[in-house]
Scaffold this motif. Structure first.
Motif: not given
Lengths: 297, 219
Positions: B172-176, B202-211, B192-197
């Motif tokens: 879902t993050l990849n789609a976002f 950052q969340q993707k990096a954390e998910i990869l680290a958790a995986m 705003l779009a830049r901030d969300y990107l």
């Protein structure tokens, strides 16, 4: 590598007293799996309790007035081991998977804690509910897929999840929530500083904005809903890139009374204004979701 | 010299090079020579450890994303034409005389028309590309995700709730991220779009680290 007897003697002179001191300070209890355990730890001041549950299962923390931490745990299979250790006022609880090939159903560890009212918590879990009630102290709660429910807790509260949602009822102090798809509900809070961010979950803030408080709530695709009281005082800044701002509080929202002229970026839709005397600061944003502002009944 | 003197010298100065007196004592003392030999073996073994361990690139990515999110560092400004000072304003100031300006504009119109009529599109010509924010971050994370592939497949069989949640949220993050990037390609200055990107990376990096962490602890 083998050492000579002379070196071993010299090393032993230093090593064994240190080891002995460590053992005295850190009584370690390792429990065999497949049983229910209960362990009591006397503490002096404000203890720090750390729980690392690599398995699944519920973690429940409640408080009492005694200067003692009680750890109870139950595990249905022998695929999980539980280590509990104390070092002065720090208590570590760790659930480990002993058999990596075990089925999901066998990897469950329910942990109940009873702690003094003033306790710091650091809890890390995979899935399963984390429930904390009536604890005062800083806490960091992390979960991949588990829900986090907090009731009457206060301090600097940090909650981090991947898919788990947060329900925070009657919380005080500061709250920081970060999640990918989890939602956050903050109900009847007494929080002076709130930062909520979720990429795909919803955010609901239903309660008072404390004067001089700072509140930031952002959701990428979800709904950000704020329900305020008619007696509240806050400056509002709401912006969305491609979502909708649903203002159901037009009667209460007036142009900013502090002389600051706000204009939305030309790439975003925005809503700015002041409710009451505008003492607190409220920032809401969404990338493509809805921002809803309404007054509580 | 006694054994304890040698030990004191080693403690204060290290054991190389030893003074002549100390060397003389060590040569005649079995206990001290054994001690020196043991120390040499310990030092040799310690030297075999890697002096520095390179942290995984996702650590840098997460750090960079955090610093950018907190506006401590900034991506280079996008190479978009400035709206505040367009090139033709300078040109206009240069030709202030009305007659001269009229002639210049007429010449420009004629030249532009001629250019449009006679211009042959070059084969394979790419449109002008605007620098994309966090492009390097995105590429690094995509590579990390690819590298993680085999581990993800291995944990697929576990059917664990946490593993499933991580995989679903990553997708879902990849789609976002795609959605935010598209928005930024259309409006490179959309903060705003830049901030969300930035937050999504950052969340993707954390998910990869958790995986990665779960892959290590479970598999």
């Amino acid at each position: 590598m083998t050492l000579s007897p002379a070196t071993r003697t010299k090393t032993a002179v230093v090593f064994f007293p240190v080891l002995g001191a460590c053992l005295l300070l850190m009584p370690v209890a390792s429990f065999a799996a497949g049983q229910k355990i209960e362990k009591h730890f006397a503490v002096k001041g404000r203890p720090v309790v750390m729980i690392q549950n690599v398995a699944n299962g519920r973690i429940e923390v409640k408080s009492w007035k005694n200067p003692e931490v009680v750890v109870s745990a139950s595990q249905p299979s022998n695929k999980i081991g539980l280590d509990v250790e104390q070092a002065d006022d720090r208590i570590d609880v760790t659930a480990n998977i002993l058999d990596p090939s075990a089925q999901e159903a066998d990897l469950s560890e329910n942990i109940q804690l009873t702690v003094p009212e003033e306790t710091e918590l650091q809890i890390k879990s995979q899935s399963g509910l984390i429930y904390v009630e009536q604890v005062r102290g800083d806490m960091t709660l992390e979960s991949v897929a588990g829900e986090i429910h907090l009731k009457e807790v206060s301090g600097y509260i940090i909650v981090k999840t991947t898919g788990g949602s947060l329900i925070c009822t009657l919380c005080g102090g500061k709250l920081k929530f970060d999640s990918v798809s989890g939602s956050a509900q903050v109900l009847q809070p007494a929080l002076t500083n709130v930062t909520l961010y979720t990429s795909f979950g919803n955010i609901l803030f239903d309660g008072d904005f404390i004067r001089t408080g700072i509140y930031s709530m952002k959701s990428g695709r979800g709904l950000v809903e704020v329900r305020f009281a008619s007696t509240d005082n806050f400056d509002l800044n709401a912006q969305t890139t491609s979502g909708v701002v649903d203002n159901r509080a037009e009667a209460f929202l007036k142009p900013d009374s502090h002389g600051m002229r706000h204009t939305a970026s030309k790439y975003a839709k925005g809503l700015f204004g002041t409710v009451g005397n505008g003492l607190a600061k409220v920032e809401l944003s969404s990338f493509s979701g809805t921002i809803r502002i309404l007054k509580r009944d | 010299m006694l054994c304890k003197d040698v030990e004191q010298i080693i403690e204060q100065q290290g054991f190389s090079p030893l003074s002549e007196d100390a060397r003389g004592h060590v040569a005649s003392c079995a206990s001290c020579s054994t001690l020196i030999a043991d120390f040499e073996r310990i030092v040799a073994a310690a030297n075999e450890f890697p002096s520095e361990v390179e942290p995984p690139s996702r650590v840098w990515v997460a750090l960079r994303a955090q610093l950018e999110a907190e506006k401590i560092i900034r991506e280079p400004e996008v190479a978009a034409p400035s709206a505040s000072a367009p090139w033709w304003q300078g040109f206009g100031q240069m030709i202030r005389g009305r007659m001269l300006a009229t002639a210049a504009v007429a010449l420009l119109v004629i030249a532009a028309g001629y250019f449009q009529i006679n211009r042959q599109p070059r084969v394979g010509e790419a449109p002008t590309v605007v620098a994309e924010p966090f492009a390097q971050t995105g590429a690094t994370l995509d590579q990390e995700e690819l590298d993680l592939g085999p581990m993800q497949n291995a944990s697929l069989s576990s059917g664990s709730t946490a593993d499933n949640s991580l995989r679903e949220n990553l997708a879902t993050l990849n789609a976002f991220i795609k959605e935010c990037r598209k928005r930024l390609q259309e409006n490179p200055h959309d903060q705003l779009a830049r901030d969300y990107l930035s937050a999504a990376y950052q969340q993707k990096a954390e998910i990869l680290a958790a995986m990665m962490e779960r892959g290590r602890s479970v598999n």
